[in-house]
Structures are given as structure tokens and as C-alpha cells.
Design a protein around this motif. Structure first.
Motif, PDB file in Angstrom:
ATOM      1  N   LYS A 296     -91.815   5.312 -11.359  1.00  0.00           N
ATOM      2  CA  LYS A 296     -90.753   4.307 -10.888  1.00  0.00           C
ATOM      3  C   LYS A 296     -89.348   4.678 -11.162  1.00  0.00           C
ATOM      4  CE  LYS A 296     -90.265  -0.712 -11.684  1.00  0.00           C
ATOM      5  NZ  LYS A 296     -90.058  -1.512 -10.575  1.00  0.00           N
ATOM      6  N   LYS A 297     -89.252   5.097 -12.479  1.00  0.00           N
ATOM      7  CA  LYS A 297     -87.695   5.664 -12.840  1.00  0.00           C
ATOM      8  C   LYS A 297     -87.322   6.586 -12.014  1.00  0.00           C
ATOM      9  CE  LYS A 297     -86.508   7.069 -17.323  1.00  0.00           C
ATOM     10  NZ  LYS A 297     -86.877   7.073 -18.553  1.00  0.00           N
ATOM     11  N   ILE A 298     -88.095   7.625 -11.783  1.00  0.00           N
ATOM     12  CA  ILE A 298     -87.585   8.881 -10.777  1.00  0.00           C
ATOM     13  C   ILE A 298     -87.446   8.291  -9.510  1.00  0.00           C
ATOM     14  CG2 ILE A 298     -88.382  10.609  -9.693  1.00  0.00           C
ATOM     15  CD1 ILE A 298     -89.888  11.438 -12.376  1.00  0.00           C
ATOM     16  N   TYR A 299     -88.370   7.356  -8.873  1.00  0.00           N
ATOM     17  CA  TYR A 299     -87.959   7.003  -7.793  1.00  0.00           C
ATOM     18  C   TYR A 299     -86.850   6.124  -7.486  1.00  0.00           C
ATOM     19  CZ  TYR A 299     -89.428   5.149  -3.086  1.00  0.00           C
ATOM     20  OH  TYR A 299     -89.192   5.017  -1.718  1.00  0.00           O
ATOM     21  N   GLU A 300     -86.594   5.291  -8.389  1.00  0.00           N
ATOM     22  CA  GLU A 300     -85.364   4.507  -8.324  1.00  0.00           C
ATOM     23  C   GLU A 300     -84.001   5.282  -8.426  1.00  0.00           C
ATOM     24  OE1 GLU A 300     -86.132   1.175 -11.112  1.00  0.00           O
ATOM     25  OE2 GLU A 300     -87.367   0.088  -9.457  1.00  0.00           O
ATOM     26  N   LYS A 301     -84.100   6.279  -9.281  1.00  0.00           N
ATOM     27  CA  LYS A 301     -82.895   7.194  -9.375  1.00  0.00           C
ATOM     28  C   LYS A 301     -82.444   7.800  -7.952  1.00  0.00           C
ATOM     29  CE  LYS A 301     -83.368  11.340 -11.021  1.00  0.00           C
ATOM     30  NZ  LYS A 301     -83.499  12.552 -11.527  1.00  0.00           N
ATOM     31  N   GLN A 302     -83.649   8.313  -7.005  1.00  0.00           N
ATOM     32  CA  GLN A 302     -83.335   9.083  -6.076  1.00  0.00           C
ATOM     33  C   GLN A 302     -83.321   8.423  -4.672  1.00  0.00           C
ATOM     34  OE1 GLN A 302     -85.782  12.358  -7.413  1.00  0.00           O
ATOM     35  NE2 GLN A 302     -87.594  11.717  -5.981  1.00  0.00           N
ATOM     36  N   THR A 303     -84.050   7.193  -4.842  1.00  0.00           N
ATOM     37  CA  THR A 303     -84.449   6.877  -3.542  1.00  0.00           C
ATOM     38  C   THR A 303     -83.891   5.112  -3.498  1.00  0.00           C
ATOM     39  OG1 THR A 303     -86.294   7.968  -3.720  1.00  0.00           O
ATOM     40  CG2 THR A 303     -86.365   6.539  -1.890  1.00  0.00           C
ATOM     41  N   THR A 304     -83.354   4.792  -2.385  1.00  0.00           N
ATOM     42  CA  THR A 304     -82.644   3.336  -2.704  1.00  0.00           C
ATOM     43  C   THR A 304     -83.655   2.141  -1.792  1.00  0.00           C
ATOM     44  OG1 THR A 304     -81.437   3.690  -0.392  1.00  0.00           O
ATOM     45  CG2 THR A 304     -80.210   4.373  -2.596  1.00  0.00           C
ATOM     46  N   GLY A 305     -84.695   2.520  -1.178  1.00  0.00           N
ATOM     47  CA  GLY A 305     -85.636   1.664  -0.711  1.00  0.00           C
ATOM     48  C   GLY A 305     -87.035   2.207  -0.372  1.00  0.00           C
ATOM     49  N   TYR A 306     -87.773   1.361   0.235  1.00  0.00           N
ATOM     50  CA  TYR A 306     -89.017   1.868   0.366  1.00  0.00           C
ATOM     51  C   TYR A 306     -89.490   1.619   2.029  1.00  0.00           C
ATOM     52  CZ  TYR A 306     -89.896  -2.788  -1.192  1.00  0.00           C
ATOM     53  OH  TYR A 306     -89.947  -3.905  -1.441  1.00  0.00           O
ATOM     54  N   THR A 307     -90.313   2.314   2.582  1.00  0.00           N
ATOM     55  CA  THR A 307     -90.608   2.186   3.942  1.00  0.00           C
ATOM     56  C   THR A 307     -92.130   1.654   4.043  1.00  0.00           C
ATOM     57  OG1 THR A 307     -91.311   4.398   3.978  1.00  0.00           O
ATOM     58  CG2 THR A 307     -89.045   4.034   4.746  1.00  0.00           C
ATOM     59  N   SER A 308     -92.674   1.701   5.275  1.00  0.00           N
ATOM     60  CA  SER A 308     -93.983   0.989   5.466  1.00  0.00           C
ATOM     61  C   SER A 308     -95.103   1.618   5.677  1.00  0.00           C
ATOM     62  CB  SER A 308     -93.667  -0.145   6.560  1.00  0.00           C
ATOM     63  OG  SER A 308     -93.440   0.669   7.739  1.00  0.00           O
ATOM     64  N   LEU A 309     -95.222   2.872   5.234  1.00  0.00           N
ATOM     65  CA  LEU A 309     -96.189   3.621   5.607  1.00  0.00           C
ATOM     66  C   LEU A 309     -96.932   3.505   4.164  1.00  0.00           C
ATOM     67  CD1 LEU A 309     -97.512   5.594   7.111  1.00  0.00           C
ATOM     68  CD2 LEU A 309     -96.642   7.340   5.891  1.00  0.00           C
ATOM     69  N   LEU A 310     -98.324   3.436   4.140  1.00  0.00           N
ATOM     70  CA  LEU A 310     -99.078   3.277   2.809  1.00  0.00           C
ATOM     71  C   LEU A 310    -100.417   3.906   2.966  1.00  0.00           C
ATOM     72  CD1 LEU A 310    -100.515  -0.266   1.893  1.00  0.00           C
ATOM     73  CD2 LEU A 310     -99.005   0.238   3.880  1.00  0.00           C
ATOM     74  N   SER A 311    -101.166   3.885   1.740  1.00  0.00           N
ATOM     75  CA  SER A 311    -102.484   4.431   1.995  1.00  0.00           C
ATOM     76  C   SER A 311    -103.260   3.641   1.004  1.00  0.00           C
ATOM     77  CB  SER A 311    -102.868   5.959   1.884  1.00  0.00           C
ATOM     78  OG  SER A 311    -102.494   6.420   0.665  1.00  0.00           O
ATOM     79  N   VAL A 312    -104.613   3.299   1.216  1.00  0.00           N
ATOM     80  CA  VAL A 312    -105.548   2.674   0.275  1.00  0.00           C
ATOM     81  C   VAL A 312    -106.811   3.148   0.113  1.00  0.00           C
ATOM     82  CG1 VAL A 312    -104.244   0.265   0.464  1.00  0.00           C
ATOM     83  CG2 VAL A 312    -106.047   0.873   2.249  1.00  0.00           C
ATOM     84  N   GLU A 313    -107.287   3.216  -0.905  1.00  0.00           N
ATOM     85  CA  GLU A 313    -108.577   3.671  -1.132  1.00  0.00           C
ATOM     86  C   GLU A 313    -109.717   2.435  -1.181  1.00  0.00           C
ATOM     87  OE1 GLU A 313    -106.713   7.394  -3.831  1.00  0.00           O
ATOM     88  OE2 GLU A 313    -108.737   6.470  -4.377  1.00  0.00           O
ATOM     89  N   ILE A 314    -110.625   2.615  -0.287  1.00  0.00           N
ATOM     90  CA  ILE A 314    -111.531   1.288  -0.211  1.00  0.00           C
ATOM     91  C   ILE A 314    -112.789   1.858  -0.706  1.00  0.00           C
ATOM     92  CG2 ILE A 314    -112.240  -0.234   1.571  1.00  0.00           C
ATOM     93  CD1 ILE A 314    -109.795   0.077   3.159  1.00  0.00           C
ATOM     94  N   ASP A 315    -113.322   0.711  -1.167  1.00  0.00           N
ATOM     95  CA  ASP A 315    -114.920   0.725  -1.848  1.00  0.00           C
ATOM     96  C   ASP A 315    -115.941   0.916  -0.708  1.00  0.00           C
ATOM     97  OD1 ASP A 315    -116.785   1.108  -3.516  1.00  0.00           O
ATOM     98  OD2 ASP A 315    -116.639  -1.165  -4.025  1.00  0.00           O
ATOM     99  N   PHE A 316    -115.873   1.851   0.264  1.00  0.00           N
ATOM    100  CA  PHE A 316    -116.762   2.078   1.346  1.00  0.00           C
ATOM    101  C   PHE A 316    -118.094   2.595   0.755  1.00  0.00           C
ATOM    102  CE2 PHE A 316    -112.859   2.956   3.987  1.00  0.00           C
ATOM    103  CZ  PHE A 316    -112.929   2.155   4.613  1.00  0.00           C
ATOM    104  N   GLN A 317    -119.423   2.182   1.037  1.00  0.00           N
ATOM    105  CA  GLN A 317    -120.630   2.695   0.304  1.00  0.00           C
ATOM    106  C   GLN A 317    -121.260   3.991   1.166  1.00  0.00           C
ATOM    107  OE1 GLN A 317    -121.677   1.246  -2.466  1.00  0.00           O
ATOM    108  NE2 GLN A 317    -119.651   0.477  -2.375  1.00  0.00           N
ATOM    109  N   ASN A 318    -120.646   3.992   2.223  1.00  0.00           N
ATOM    110  CA  ASN A 318    -121.012   4.979   3.269  1.00  0.00           C
ATOM    111  C   ASN A 318    -119.956   5.184   4.752  1.00  0.00           C
ATOM    112  OD1 ASN A 318    -121.885   3.172   5.502  1.00  0.00           O
ATOM    113  ND2 ASN A 318    -123.703   2.766   3.824  1.00  0.00           N
ATOM    114  N   TYR A 319    -120.222   6.047   5.300  1.00  0.00           N
ATOM    115  CA  TYR A 319    -119.465   6.363   6.327  1.00  0.00           C
ATOM    116  C   TYR A 319    -119.539   5.511   7.653  1.00  0.00           C
ATOM    117  CZ  TYR A 319    -116.771   9.284   9.713  1.00  0.00           C
ATOM    118  OH  TYR A 319    -115.584   9.708  10.454  1.00  0.00           O
ATOM    119  N   ASP A 320    -120.853   4.865   7.639  1.00  0.00           N
ATOM    120  CA  ASP A 320    -120.760   3.523   8.889  1.00  0.00           C
ATOM    121  C   ASP A 320    -120.044   2.295   8.382  1.00  0.00           C
ATOM    122  OD1 ASP A 320    -122.760   4.949  10.291  1.00  0.00           O
ATOM    123  OD2 ASP A 320    -124.498   3.995   9.458  1.00  0.00           O
ATOM    124  N   GLU A 321    -119.755   2.054   7.024  1.00  0.00           N
ATOM    125  CA  GLU A 321    -118.892   1.178   6.560  1.00  0.00           C
ATOM    126  C   GLU A 321    -117.424   1.412   7.070  1.00  0.00           C
ATOM    127  OE1 GLU A 321    -120.872  -1.376   3.117  1.00  0.00           O
ATOM    128  OE2 GLU A 321    -119.015  -0.585   2.628  1.00  0.00           O
TER     129      GLU A 321
END
Ligand code: PLP
Length: 394
Positions: A296-321
Motif C-alpha cells: 500500500k505504501k509503495i502504491y501510494e508513493k507512485q500512483t495517485t488513483g486506481y482504475t476499474s480493472l480487478l480480478s477475483v478468485e472464486i470458490d468454483f468446485q469444478n469447471y461446470d460451475e
């Protein structure tokens, strides 16, 4: 930083445009021409012998594209910019120009996949590369070789959102005479200006936030006069991957609203992350808003905002889910890319053995979903996401 905002606003809206030159038109003309003619032989000779400085042929320099190049150089606080037909064209032309047989390129953390694949192609010309994963920029030192010519990073990266301390990377590289290049597409030149942190070369896929409307492709490289002139003469002129005048014009139009789009998307992504944080099916959220401690410290030192791309790891039990989850979206579209008006979801998991092996090598979870928050009403996006999560309760 406040001063940056004022200057950036002027650059995006007005700088490098001179409506008096074009009959008071408030937007610049699209110089849709392949060549420029001369009435005088001496003037023709002057142009043809220094194409970089003159309008001779659109495969070199075009007045519409030059407006965009000058704006991007100003936004990044660099000396000069050259635009290309795509982000990948800018990346490959830059690498091709800067390395030679026997040189080594050091890629750190997760970078855009095709950039790494391009380096692999260069192996047949005797160029070496290594791709390493590090927590702290200091660890770079251990991976530098005698023949390392270029350190190439992406911070934040667009799958796992790793970051590196840019001024530290620059310090390590400069003390060993190594060039540094960063793909700055994710943070945008509004929120992160790597040249001010000592990085030598900044790359962008203008296809993303900069053009912002998913209707054009483009790329840019920004650096010193010396480096950009070299890239112009070699990677640009011989690769021929020119940004067309219409695409440059669309990108200039996109730039005018970049700040305002980012601000709206920033408020949206905050609400989306708050919802995801409370969802028991979400194992991990990768986004700068949730950085803690040193990161967080590094990010705030060199970046003045954040954009709207993100990723999430989801608790999928299998590929069908995973498949049912992806098929449930009605507002989000399934698709590659990001940075446009439309919200998107995608997964790097294509369920083949080769693909899963590749993801493992790149430290990317097979349960990862990448989400891009566009310009739709935030409530509609929240409902759509909640609806997709419902499929996991069935
Ligand atoms: N860099 C990043 C981070 C990207 O995500 C992409 C494309 O997805 C590129 C570069 C390549 O840009 P383009 O698609 O304009 O060639």
C-alpha cells in the motif's frame, strides 16, 4: 500532484491543438492522406532526408497522429512519443529496436502474455530472456545477468495486480547501465507517471482507457528523444505498424474524457469491491484498493488513483460451475480487452491441459475471473454480479 491534475486536464482537452491553423475548427482535422507533396525540390529533399521531422509519408509522421503523440509525451512527462497501430506493435517495435544478439531481457512478474511470447520468438536471433516472480523489487538484483540490457515490467499487472517499487527498479537498473521499460496501460498516464520515478520507457495500449470507447486500436511508447528516435528509425519504420490518422483522431477524442471516465469508474469499482468482500464464494480480490502494509505504501508513493480493472478468485468446485457463472451475465459482456465503455468479464481458464500448465507457470489461479467495470449504472452491475453468484448456490 494537484498541479499534475491541472496540467493533465489541459493536456487532455487542449494542448498541442491549434484551431487557428484549421479555420477555428474546435477539433483537429483527420489528415487522411498517405503522402505529402512539395512544390519545391529543395524542400522535398529536406523532408525526405529527415522524415522524422517532416510530413513526407504517413508511414512516418502524420499531423493528426503527431497531435496525439505530443499530448501523450506531455501526459507522461517524457520527452517524446511514437504511436503504433496497437499496443502490441509498440511493445514489439520497442524490444526489437533495443536488443541485439547476445542481450538478455529480464521480465519481472506477470506481464502481458504476448509480450513474453514475443521475447521467446527473439530467441532464434540469439536474444535471451528470463521471466521471474518477485515480492520485493530488491530481489531483481539476483536475476540480473552480465548481458541484461532491458528490465521489462508491468505495474500493476493486469491479472494478479502485482506491483513493483518503480524508483527502486530504476535505481537498481541505472547503477548497472540497464534500460527499464514499463507497460503502464493499467494505471493510465493520469494516475501513474513512471518517467518521474526514473523509469526510461513507458508503453501503452491506447486501445484500453486512453481511447476508451472500444472502437479503435492503438499503442504508444514514450521516452527520451534519443530512445524514441531510435525506435522510430528501426521498430516503427521497418515494422510499419503505423497508427492510422482516423485512429489517432478517435484516440484524441477519447483522451478528452479520460479523467472524468476514470473518476466515475473509480466510484463504481469501490462499490463493487465492497459487495465482493462480503461474498463467501470470493476467496481473494486483487485490486490496489485492498493493498495493505508495504504494498500500500509503495502504491501510494507512485500512483495517485486506481482504475476499474480487478480480478477475483472464486470458490468454483469444478469447471461446470465456472461455465454457469460466466453464462449468467446479462449486463457484463464476455470478452477480451478492457478500458472501454462496456463492462466485461473473462477467465484465463480454457480448461485444456496446456492452458492450465501455462497458468501455473504464470502464477495465475485457474479460478480467477477478471472483471472490468465500465460506464454502466453501478446498481445494474451489482445486480448482474449478484445474479451470477446465485448460480453457485444452486
Ligand atoms: N498491455 C496490456 C496490459 C494489455 O492488456 C494489452 C492488451 O490486452 C496490450 C498491452 C496489448 O495491446 P493491444 O491489444 O492494443 O495490442
Amino acid at each position: 500532484m494537484d498541479q499534475w491534475q491541472k496540467e493533465d486536464s489541459k493536456i487532455c482537452l487542449h494542448s498541442e491543438e491549434n484551431s487557428e491553423e484549421y479555420f477555428g475548427a474546435i477539433t483537429p482535422p483527420i489528415y487522411q492522406t498517405s503522402l505529402f507533396s512539395f512544390r519545391d525540390w529543395d524542400k522535398f529533399l529536406e523532408g525526405i532526408t529527415s522524415e522524422r521531422e517532416h510530413f513526407v509519408y504517413t508511414r512516418g509522421v502524420n499531423p493528426t497522429t503527431k497531435i496525439l503523440e505530443d499530448k501523450l509525451a506531455l501526459l507522461e512527462r517524457g520527452e517524446k512519443c511514437k504511436c503504433f497501430s496497437s499496443g502490441m506493435a509498440a511493445i514489439s517495435a520497442t524490444i526489437f529496436t533495443l536488443v541485439k544478439k547476445g542481450d538478455h531481457i529480464l521480465f519481472a512478474n506477470n506481464i502481458y502474455g504476448p509480450a513474453l511470447s514475443y521475447a521467446k520468438v527473439l530467441e532464434k536471433f540469439g536474444v535471451e530472456y528470463s521471466s521471474v516472480f518477485i515480492e520485493d523489487s530488491v530481489e531483481l538484483k539476483a536475476h540480473i545477468k552480465k548481458n541484461t540490457k532491458l528490465i521489462y515490467i508491468e505495474s500493476p499487472s493486469t491479472m494478479n495486480f502485482d506491483i513493483l517499487d518503480l524508483s527502486k527498479v530504476s535505481e537498481i537498473a541505472k547503477s548497472r547501465n540497464i534500460l527499464t521499460a514499463i507497460d503502464n496501460t493499467c494505471a493510465t498516464p493520469i494516475y501513474q507517471k513512471p518517467i518521474t520515478q526514473g523509469i526510461d520507457i513507458v508503453l501503452h495500449s491506447c486501445t484500453k482507457y486512453i481511447a476508451g470507447h472500444s472502437d479503435t486500436l492503438g499503442g504508444a511508447v514514450i521516452s527520451s528523444y534519443k530512445i524514441i528516435d531510435e525506435i522510430f528509425e528501426i521498430g516503427h519504420q521497418f515494422g510499419g505498424a503505423v497508427m492510422g490518422p482516423i485512429d489517432a483522431w478517435l484516440t484524441i477524442r477519447g483522451l478528452r474524457t479520460l479523467r472524468q471516465r476514470l473518476e466515475y469508474q473509480r466510484s463504481s469499482v469501490e462499490k463493487i469491491i465492497n459487495m465482493l468482500k462480503n461474498n463467501p464464494k470470493v476467496n481473494k480480490i486483487n485490486h490496489p484498493l485492498l493493498f495493505e502494509g508495504n504494498k500500500k505504501k509503495i502504491y501510494e508513493k507512485q500512483t495517485t488513483g486506481y482504475t476499474s480493472l480487478l480480478s477475483v478468485e472464486i470458490d468454483f468446485q469444478n469447471y461446470d460451475e465456472l461455465r454457469s457463472f460466466m453464462n449468467a451475465f446479462k449486463v457484463f459482456k464476455l470478452g477480451v480487452s478492457w478500458g472501454g465503455f462496456e463492462s466485461l468479464v473473462t477467465s484465463p481458464n480454457y480448461d485444456s491441459k496446456e492452458n492450465l500448465r501455462d497458468l501455473e507457470g504464470r502464477h495465475i489461479s485457474s479460478n480467477l475471473i477478471r472483471i472490468y467495470i465500465g460506464l454502466e449504472d453501478t446498481e445494474c452491475l451489482l445486480e448482474d454480479l449478484e445474479n451470477a453468484f446465485e448460480t453457485l448456490n444452486k
